[in-house]
Scaffold this active site. Structure first.
Site, PDB file in Angstrom:
ATOM      1  N   PHE A 196       0.854  -1.490   0.117  1.00 22.02           N
ATOM      2  CA  PHE A 196      -0.168   0.275  -0.250  1.00 22.02           C
ATOM      3  C   PHE A 196       0.786   0.674  -0.288  1.00 22.02           C
ATOM      4  N   ILE A 197       1.350   1.163   0.904  1.00 21.38           N
ATOM      5  CA  ILE A 197       2.358   2.720   1.359  1.00 21.38           C
ATOM      6  C   ILE A 197       3.302   2.468   0.153  1.00 21.38           C
ATOM      7  N   ASP A 235      10.277  -6.580  -3.175  1.00 25.24           N
ATOM      8  CA  ASP A 235       8.831  -7.024  -3.322  1.00 25.24           C
ATOM      9  C   ASP A 235       8.951  -8.217  -3.532  1.00 25.24           C
ATOM     10  N   ASP A 267      12.840 -11.365  -0.983  1.00 25.29           N
ATOM     11  CA  ASP A 267      12.325 -11.653   0.263  1.00 25.29           C
ATOM     12  C   ASP A 267      13.059 -10.995   0.608  1.00 25.29           C
ATOM     13  N   ILE A 268      13.102  -9.952   2.079  1.00 28.27           N
ATOM     14  CA  ILE A 268      14.293  -9.331   2.604  1.00 28.27           C
ATOM     15  C   ILE A 268      15.128  -9.958   2.931  1.00 28.27           C
ATOM     16  N   THR A 295       6.332   3.058  12.881  1.00 33.41           N
ATOM     17  CA  THR A 295       4.796   3.127  13.069  1.00 33.41           C
ATOM     18  C   THR A 295       4.801   4.029  14.606  1.00 33.41           C
ATOM     19  N   ASP A 296       3.206   4.725  14.450  1.00 32.93           N
ATOM     20  CA  ASP A 296       3.129   5.284  16.506  1.00 32.93           C
ATOM     21  C   ASP A 296       3.016   3.642  17.527  1.00 32.93           C
ATOM     22  N   GLU A 297       2.282   2.732  16.607  1.00 30.99           N
ATOM     23  CA  GLU A 297       2.276   1.749  17.329  1.00 30.99           C
ATOM     24  C   GLU A 297       3.286   1.121  18.087  1.00 30.99           C
ATOM     25  N   TYR A 325       2.812  -7.373  16.502  1.00 31.62           N
ATOM     26  CA  TYR A 325       3.369  -6.747  15.192  1.00 31.62           C
ATOM     27  C   TYR A 325       3.672  -5.168  15.759  1.00 31.62           C
ATOM     28  N   LYS A 345       7.650  -4.456  15.105  1.00 32.66           N
ATOM     29  CA  LYS A 345       8.342  -3.045  14.873  1.00 32.66           C
ATOM     30  C   LYS A 345       9.353  -2.318  15.655  1.00 32.66           C
ATOM     31  N   ASN A 377      -2.496   5.243   8.338  1.00 28.28           N
ATOM     32  CA  ASN A 377      -2.053   5.781   6.847  1.00 28.28           C
ATOM     33  C   ASN A 377      -3.797   5.288   5.719  1.00 28.28           C
ATOM     34  N   ARG A 379      -7.470   6.932  15.857  1.00 24.57           N
ATOM     35  CA  ARG A 379      -7.018   6.944  15.669  1.00 24.57           C
ATOM     36  C   ARG A 379      -6.081   8.019  14.831  1.00 24.57           C
ATOM     37  N   ASP A 433     -14.248  -7.302  21.129  1.00 27.51           N
ATOM     38  CA  ASP A 433     -13.310  -6.508  20.781  1.00 27.51           C
ATOM     39  C   ASP A 433     -11.557  -6.744  20.577  1.00 27.51           C
TER      40      ASP A 433
HETATM   41  P1  NAD Z   1       1.256  -3.536   3.546  1.00 24.28           P
HETATM   42  O1  NAD Z   1       0.960  -4.630   4.471  1.00 24.28           O
HETATM   43  O2  NAD Z   1       0.472  -2.962   2.344  1.00 24.28           O
HETATM   44  O3  NAD Z   1       2.614  -4.460   2.306  1.00 24.28           O
HETATM   45  C1  NAD Z   1       4.245  -4.781   2.613  1.00 24.28           C
HETATM   46  C2  NAD Z   1       4.436  -5.061   1.987  1.00 24.28           C
HETATM   47  O4  NAD Z   1       5.749  -5.487   1.759  1.00 24.28           O
HETATM   48  C3  NAD Z   1       3.473  -6.056   1.069  1.00 24.28           C
HETATM   49  O5  NAD Z   1       3.673  -5.824  -0.694  1.00 24.28           O
HETATM   50  C4  NAD Z   1       4.668  -7.349   1.015  1.00 24.28           C
HETATM   51  O6  NAD Z   1       4.518  -8.316  -0.607  1.00 24.28           O
HETATM   52  C5  NAD Z   1       5.752  -6.655   1.078  1.00 24.28           C
HETATM   53  N1  NAD Z   1       7.133  -8.041   1.847  1.00 24.28           N
HETATM   54  C6  NAD Z   1       6.555  -8.217   3.233  1.00 24.28           C
HETATM   55  N2  NAD Z   1       7.168  -8.982   3.665  1.00 24.28           N
HETATM   56  C7  NAD Z   1       7.816  -9.197   2.614  1.00 24.28           C
HETATM   57  C8  NAD Z   1       9.285  -9.382   2.900  1.00 24.28           C
HETATM   58  N3  NAD Z   1      10.324 -10.901   3.517  1.00 24.28           N
HETATM   59  N4  NAD Z   1      10.156  -9.220   1.776  1.00 24.28           N
HETATM   60  C9  NAD Z   1       9.840  -8.543   1.101  1.00 24.28           C
HETATM   61  N5  NAD Z   1       8.925  -7.562   0.908  1.00 24.28           N
HETATM   62  C10 NAD Z   1       7.423  -8.142   1.704  1.00 24.28           C
HETATM   63  O7  NAD Z   1       1.903  -2.448   4.499  1.00 24.28           O
HETATM   64  P2  NAD Z   1       1.359  -0.876   4.008  1.00 24.28           P
HETATM   65  O8  NAD Z   1       0.524  -0.795   4.986  1.00 24.28           O
HETATM   66  O9  NAD Z   1       2.378  -0.305   2.745  1.00 24.28           O
HETATM   67  O10 NAD Z   1       3.174  -0.169   5.576  1.00 24.28           O
HETATM   68  C11 NAD Z   1       4.561  -0.235   5.113  1.00 24.28           C
HETATM   69  C12 NAD Z   1       4.704  -0.055   5.757  1.00 24.28           C
HETATM   70  O11 NAD Z   1       4.442   1.091   6.388  1.00 24.28           O
HETATM   71  C13 NAD Z   1       5.410  -1.156   6.795  1.00 24.28           C
HETATM   72  O12 NAD Z   1       6.623  -1.315   7.194  1.00 24.28           O
HETATM   73  C14 NAD Z   1       4.221  -0.292   8.003  1.00 24.28           C
HETATM   74  O13 NAD Z   1       4.914  -1.520   9.799  1.00 24.28           O
HETATM   75  C15 NAD Z   1       4.123   0.864   8.166  1.00 24.28           C
HETATM   76  N6  NAD Z   1       3.222   1.449   9.163  1.00 24.28           N
HETATM   77  C16 NAD Z   1       2.095   1.746   7.742  1.00 24.28           C
HETATM   78  C17 NAD Z   1       1.533   2.057   8.343  1.00 24.28           C
HETATM   79  C18 NAD Z   1      -0.532   2.221   8.212  1.00 24.28           C
HETATM   80  O14 NAD Z   1      -1.478   2.478   8.216  1.00 24.28           O
HETATM   81  N7  NAD Z   1      -0.433   1.462   6.706  1.00 24.28           N
HETATM   82  C19 NAD Z   1       1.791   3.025   9.388  1.00 24.28           C
HETATM   83  C20 NAD Z   1       2.058   3.770  10.143  1.00 24.28           C
HETATM   84  C21 NAD Z   1       3.807   2.643   9.496  1.00 24.28           C
HETATM   85  P1  TYD Z   2      -6.407  -1.585  10.966  1.00 22.87           P
HETATM   86  O1  TYD Z   2      -6.267  -0.241  10.498  1.00 22.87           O
HETATM   87  O2  TYD Z   2      -6.199  -2.261  11.939  1.00 22.87           O
HETATM   88  O3  TYD Z   2      -5.231  -0.302  12.339  1.00 22.87           O
HETATM   89  P2  TYD Z   2      -4.475  -0.374  13.286  1.00 22.87           P
HETATM   90  O4  TYD Z   2      -4.804  -1.363  14.684  1.00 22.87           O
HETATM   91  O5  TYD Z   2      -2.893  -0.377  12.962  1.00 22.87           O
HETATM   92  O6  TYD Z   2      -4.494   1.168  14.225  1.00 22.87           O
HETATM   93  O7  TYD Z   2      -7.762  -1.070  13.102  1.00 22.87           O
HETATM   94  C1  TYD Z   2      -7.080   0.214  12.771  1.00 22.87           C
HETATM   95  C2  TYD Z   2      -8.872   0.628  14.032  1.00 22.87           C
HETATM   96  O8  TYD Z   2     -10.335  -0.251  13.370  1.00 22.87           O
HETATM   97  C3  TYD Z   2      -8.378  -0.109  15.330  1.00 22.87           C
HETATM   98  O9  TYD Z   2      -8.803  -0.085  16.487  1.00 22.87           O
HETATM   99  C4  TYD Z   2      -8.973  -0.938  15.527  1.00 22.87           C
HETATM  100  C5  TYD Z   2     -10.278  -1.051  14.661  1.00 22.87           C
HETATM  101  N1  TYD Z   2     -10.789  -2.317  13.779  1.00 22.87           N
HETATM  102  C6  TYD Z   2     -12.741  -2.447  13.666  1.00 22.87           C
HETATM  103  O10 TYD Z   2     -13.199  -2.281  14.801  1.00 22.87           O
HETATM  104  N2  TYD Z   2     -13.267  -3.377  12.759  1.00 22.87           N
HETATM  105  C7  TYD Z   2     -12.040  -4.282  11.903  1.00 22.87           C
HETATM  106  O11 TYD Z   2     -13.003  -4.996  11.582  1.00 22.87           O
HETATM  107  C8  TYD Z   2     -11.137  -3.692  11.756  1.00 22.87           C
HETATM  108  C9  TYD Z   2      -9.777  -3.987  10.691  1.00 22.87           C
HETATM  109  C10 TYD Z   2     -10.209  -2.406  12.608  1.00 22.87           C
END
Ligand code: NAD
Ligand code: TYD
Length: 349
Positions: free
Chosen positions: A12-13, A33, A59-60, A129-131, A155, A159, A185, A219, A285
């Site tokens: 995604f990102i 990837d 694979d990384i 991540t902020d998590e 998770y 991280k 995001n 969030r 929950d």
């Molecule tokens: P995502 O799950 O959509 O994408 C992850 C990508 O990494 C995928 O394309 C997957 O194929 C690839 N991948 C997984 N394991 C791999 C491996 N062993 N080798 C090579 N490639 C591999 O994740 P995202 O939401 O795009 O998040 C990207 C980064 O941003 C992550 O590090 C995540 O922790 C961080 N992040 C995400 C969010 C969010 O809201 N999505 C917020 C803060 C930080």
């Molecule tokens: P998520 O998108 O999984 O992100 P994160 O857990 O990394 O914050 O979830 C965002 C919030 O939404 C989180 O508080 C969990 C909640 N959530 C639901 O209530 N129902 C759902 O089906 C999912 C996937 C998440």
């Protein structure tokens, strides 16, 4: 021409960032990837076809492959997105999270250290991540660069471990590394296991909207293009050894977010107002569920002049439209494996 390695660039990102980098950076862009369930080469197919991105399926954690890529392309920048990224999946099975997020990050850090060997002008940007900070009580100040780590999920713990490794490689081995901790995001190409795309697609299809617990968890939402602009600013001007927190200053409860989505879906499909809200169902929950996240991004704003441009409520109608216009993509990514995951995660809630 300097080459950049973008790990996880089919996710995604990473895919959104590859798109932005293709428009802004003249040098070669290499995506590595593994194409797990969350990675989809279709997300960047146009960039690959136009030869703006060179794609490597791998694979990384594969140290020989990563070394080979460093030797071939002589990267001067690594932007490391690749990760297992979904909290609920990490609760169902932590092992791939430890392998990729910790082990894979270690492989990349070692490869960069060996290849760069102290040369100037290199950058290793680690996306986190902020998590990692755990959660906040209602009156607590937002997370800041020096907030101690207190992760709640497998998770977040994986991280957190990766962030520690990056900082150690910077301090002890002098690797020119920077950590970015970002809030939640949203935007195009997000895999529909996460809250916003899952709720959009369920609402469109008239299926239940499963809200965990009371739905009052908060969030800090950020549009993916705002996040990618922040990453780009850090790549170009960030200070090695620093941590940048990226938040949208848009704290919303999950119920608020789901209600915006319901309104946007009803509007897009010309349904009577209130139709989708009736699909909301409170379910069991998430174990260890973090209550509230909030980020203080004043260092990023002050030092690099970044600020978010999008607002969640006004961005959601366009995002709903994007998911409606990309039905082939949403059908493809919700394959049999997705349906099995969905059953496992939601059937008994
Ligand atoms: P995502 O799950 O959509 O994408 C992850 C990508 O990494 C995928 O394309 C997957 O194929 C690839 N991948 C997984 N394991 C791999 C491996 N062993 N080798 C090579 N490639 C591999 O994740 P995202 O939401 O795009 O998040 C990207 C980064 O941003 C992550 O590090 C995540 O922790 C961080 N992040 C995400 C969010 C969010 O809201 N999505 C917020 C803060 C930080
Ligand atoms: P998520 O998108 O999984 O992100 P994160 O857990 O990394 O914050 O979830 C965002 C919030 O939404 C989180 O508080 C969990 C909640 N959530 C639901 O209530 N129902 C759902 O089906 C999912 C996937 C998440």
């Amino acid at each position: 021409m300097t080459a950049w390695l973008i790990t996880g660039g089919a996710g995604f990102i990473g895919a959104n960032f590859a798109r932005m980098a293709a428009a802004r950076h003249a040098g070669p862009l290499v995506v590595l990837d593994a194409l797990t369930y969350a990675g989809n080469v279709a997300n960047i197919a146009d960039l690959i076809e136009a030869r703006r991105v060179q794609f490597h399926h791998g694979d990384i954690c594969d140290a020989a492959l990563v070394d080979r890529l460093f030797a071939t392309y002589r990267f001067d920048c690594v932007v490391h997105f690749a990760a297992e990224s979904h909290v609920d999946r990490s609760i169902l099975g932590p092992q791939p999270f430890l392998r990729t997020n910790i082990g894979g990050t270690h492989v990349l850090l070692d490869a960069a250290r060996r290849a760069w060997n102290g040369e100037a002008g290199r950058r290793f940007i680690h996306i986190s991540t902020d998590e990692v900070f755990g959660d906040l009580e209602p009156g607590d100040p937002p997370f800041a660069e020096r907030t101690p780590y207190r992760p709640s999920s497998p998770y977040a713990a994986s991280k957190a471990a990766a962030d520690h490794l990056v900082r150690v490689w910077q301090r002890t081995y002098g690797l020119p590394a920077i950590v970015i901790n970002c809030g939640n995001n949203y935007g195009p190409w997000q895999f529909p296991e996460k809250l916003i795309p899952l709720m959009i697609l369920n609402a469109v299809e008239g299926r239940e909207l499963p809200v965990y617990g009371d739905g009052l968890q908060v969030r800090d939402w950020l549009h993916v293009t705002d996040h990618c602009r922040a990453v780009m600013a850090v790549v170009e001007k960030g200070e090695v050894g620093h941590t940048y927190l990226v938040g949208g200053d848009e704290p919303r409860t999950n119920l608020e977010v789901v209600s915006y989505i319901c309104r946007a879906v009803d509007g897009a499909l010309d349904r009577a107002p209130g139709t989708s809200e009736k699909l909301i169902r409170h379910v069991k929950d998430r174990p260890g569920h973090d209550r509230r996240y909030a980020l203080d991004s004043s260092f990023l704003r002050g030092s690099l002049g970044w600020r978010p441009l999008e607002k969640l409520e006004t961005a959601l109608p366009a995002l709903v439209r994007w998911y409606l216009d990309h039905k082939d993509w949403t059908d493809a990514v919700r394959s049999g494996a997705y349906r099995q995951y969905y059953e496992r995660q939601y059937a008994e809630r």
